[in-house]
Design a protein around this motif. Sequence first.
Motif, PDB file in Angstrom:
ATOM      1  N   UNK A  15       0.839  -1.178   0.000  1.00  0.00           N
ATOM      2  CA  UNK A  15       0.000   0.000   0.000  1.00  0.00           C
ATOM      3  C   UNK A  15       0.882   1.238   0.000  1.00  0.00           C
ATOM      4  N   UNK A  16       0.660   2.123  -0.962  1.00  0.00           N
ATOM      5  CA  UNK A  16       1.420   3.361  -1.089  1.00  0.00           C
ATOM      6  C   UNK A  16       0.495   4.515  -0.726  1.00  0.00           C
ATOM      7  N   UNK A  17       0.890   5.310   0.296  1.00  0.00           N
ATOM      8  CA  UNK A  17       0.004   6.356   0.797  1.00  0.00           C
ATOM      9  C   UNK A  17       0.505   7.768   0.532  1.00  0.00           C
ATOM     10  N   UNK A  18       1.760   7.932   0.196  1.00  0.00           N
ATOM     11  CA  UNK A  18       2.349   9.245  -0.004  1.00  0.00           C
ATOM     12  C   UNK A  18       2.488   9.503  -1.489  1.00  0.00           C
ATOM     13  N   UNK A  19       1.924  10.613  -1.986  1.00  0.00           N
ATOM     14  CA  UNK A  19       1.912  10.837  -3.433  1.00  0.00           C
ATOM     15  C   UNK A  19       3.315  10.943  -4.021  1.00  0.00           C
ATOM     16  N   UNK A 119       2.813  -2.847 -15.912  1.00  0.00           N
ATOM     17  CA  UNK A 119       4.136  -2.916 -16.523  1.00  0.00           C
ATOM     18  C   UNK A 119       4.482  -4.377 -16.803  1.00  0.00           C
ATOM     19  N   UNK A 120       4.744  -4.696 -18.052  1.00  0.00           N
ATOM     20  CA  UNK A 120       5.198  -6.028 -18.472  1.00  0.00           C
ATOM     21  C   UNK A 120       4.306  -7.169 -17.974  1.00  0.00           C
ATOM     22  N   UNK A 121       3.067  -6.877 -17.645  1.00  0.00           N
ATOM     23  CA  UNK A 121       2.134  -7.908 -17.196  1.00  0.00           C
ATOM     24  C   UNK A 121       2.442  -8.499 -15.840  1.00  0.00           C
ATOM     25  N   UNK A 122       3.438  -7.975 -15.116  1.00  0.00           N
ATOM     26  CA  UNK A 122       3.816  -8.544 -13.822  1.00  0.00           C
ATOM     27  C   UNK A 122       3.845  -7.536 -12.676  1.00  0.00           C
ATOM     28  N   UNK A 123       3.656  -6.267 -12.996  1.00  0.00           N
ATOM     29  CA  UNK A 123       3.671  -5.219 -11.981  1.00  0.00           C
ATOM     30  C   UNK A 123       2.518  -4.273 -12.280  1.00  0.00           C
ATOM     31  N   UNK A 124       1.712  -3.979 -11.256  1.00  0.00           N
ATOM     32  CA  UNK A 124       0.553  -3.109 -11.463  1.00  0.00           C
ATOM     33  C   UNK A 124       0.404  -2.136 -10.306  1.00  0.00           C
ATOM     34  N   UNK A 125      -0.208  -1.015 -10.630  1.00  0.00           N
ATOM     35  CA  UNK A 125      -0.570  -0.013  -9.638  1.00  0.00           C
ATOM     36  C   UNK A 125      -2.042   0.306  -9.865  1.00  0.00           C
ATOM     37  N   UNK A 126      -2.833   0.284  -8.800  1.00  0.00           N
ATOM     38  CA  UNK A 126      -4.248   0.603  -8.896  1.00  0.00           C
ATOM     39  C   UNK A 126      -4.637   1.385  -7.646  1.00  0.00           C
ATOM     40  N   UNK A 127      -5.489   2.363  -7.815  1.00  0.00           N
ATOM     41  CA  UNK A 127      -5.893   3.165  -6.670  1.00  0.00           C
ATOM     42  C   UNK A 127      -6.639   4.399  -7.096  1.00  0.00           C
ATOM     43  N   UNK A 128      -6.284   5.537  -6.464  1.00  0.00           N
ATOM     44  CA  UNK A 128      -7.076   6.728  -6.672  1.00  0.00           C
ATOM     45  C   UNK A 128      -6.373   7.963  -7.191  1.00  0.00           C
ATOM     46  N   UNK A 129      -5.059   7.958  -7.326  1.00  0.00           N
ATOM     47  CA  UNK A 129      -4.384   9.186  -7.755  1.00  0.00           C
ATOM     48  C   UNK A 129      -4.586   9.436  -9.241  1.00  0.00           C
ATOM     49  N   UNK A 147      -4.503  10.437  -1.596  1.00  0.00           N
ATOM     50  CA  UNK A 147      -5.145   9.226  -2.078  1.00  0.00           C
ATOM     51  C   UNK A 147      -4.155   8.085  -1.951  1.00  0.00           C
ATOM     52  N   UNK A 148      -4.575   6.901  -2.272  1.00  0.00           N
ATOM     53  CA  UNK A 148      -3.760   5.700  -2.112  1.00  0.00           C
ATOM     54  C   UNK A 148      -3.605   4.992  -3.449  1.00  0.00           C
ATOM     55  N   UNK A 149      -2.530   4.228  -3.560  1.00  0.00           N
ATOM     56  CA  UNK A 149      -2.355   3.297  -4.671  1.00  0.00           C
ATOM     57  C   UNK A 149      -1.874   1.979  -4.068  1.00  0.00           C
ATOM     58  N   UNK A 150      -2.210   0.908  -4.704  1.00  0.00           N
ATOM     59  CA  UNK A 150      -1.744  -0.415  -4.317  1.00  0.00           C
ATOM     60  C   UNK A 150      -0.785  -0.894  -5.397  1.00  0.00           C
TER      61      UNK A 150
END
Length: 155
Positions: A15-19, A119-129, A147-150
Amino acid sequence: MAAGWPWRQGNSFELLADSDRIFRRMLEAIAGARESVLLEMYLVDSGTVARRFIDALAGCAGRGVRVHVLFDSFGSLGLRAADRRRLAGSGAHLKFFNPLSWRKRLQNCLRDHRKLLVIDGTLAFVGGVGLADEFIDGKRGHLAWRDLMLEISGP
């Protein structure tokens, strides 16, 4: 099994919380892409954040990485024509979801609110930014939107 999708072992989530950290991790991931970058965003405004992402995406396309970008037509109204041309001219495949039209009437309300980077089908970011300077402290005279990203990695 949730909703018909089997759980796969070997995935990790952060979980990434800092923009600042969110944008840094996403840009590092784009810079490290070897095969493909898929970016889908609702809010995109010209400025510091969008410029950094356009630079990174153009760099990927320039080194032969497949880059596909989908921005919501309404959410990206703040993206200047010059930025649109620069991204499309870099070799990235740029499309806009549901372009606005007076003929569509209420169908104009159908928007793509996803915020997704793969990215390359193996790394993803999803959230609200979104790709907007409102997510950076001190920009445009106010505190940053939060906002957050996962970050998801694995098979």
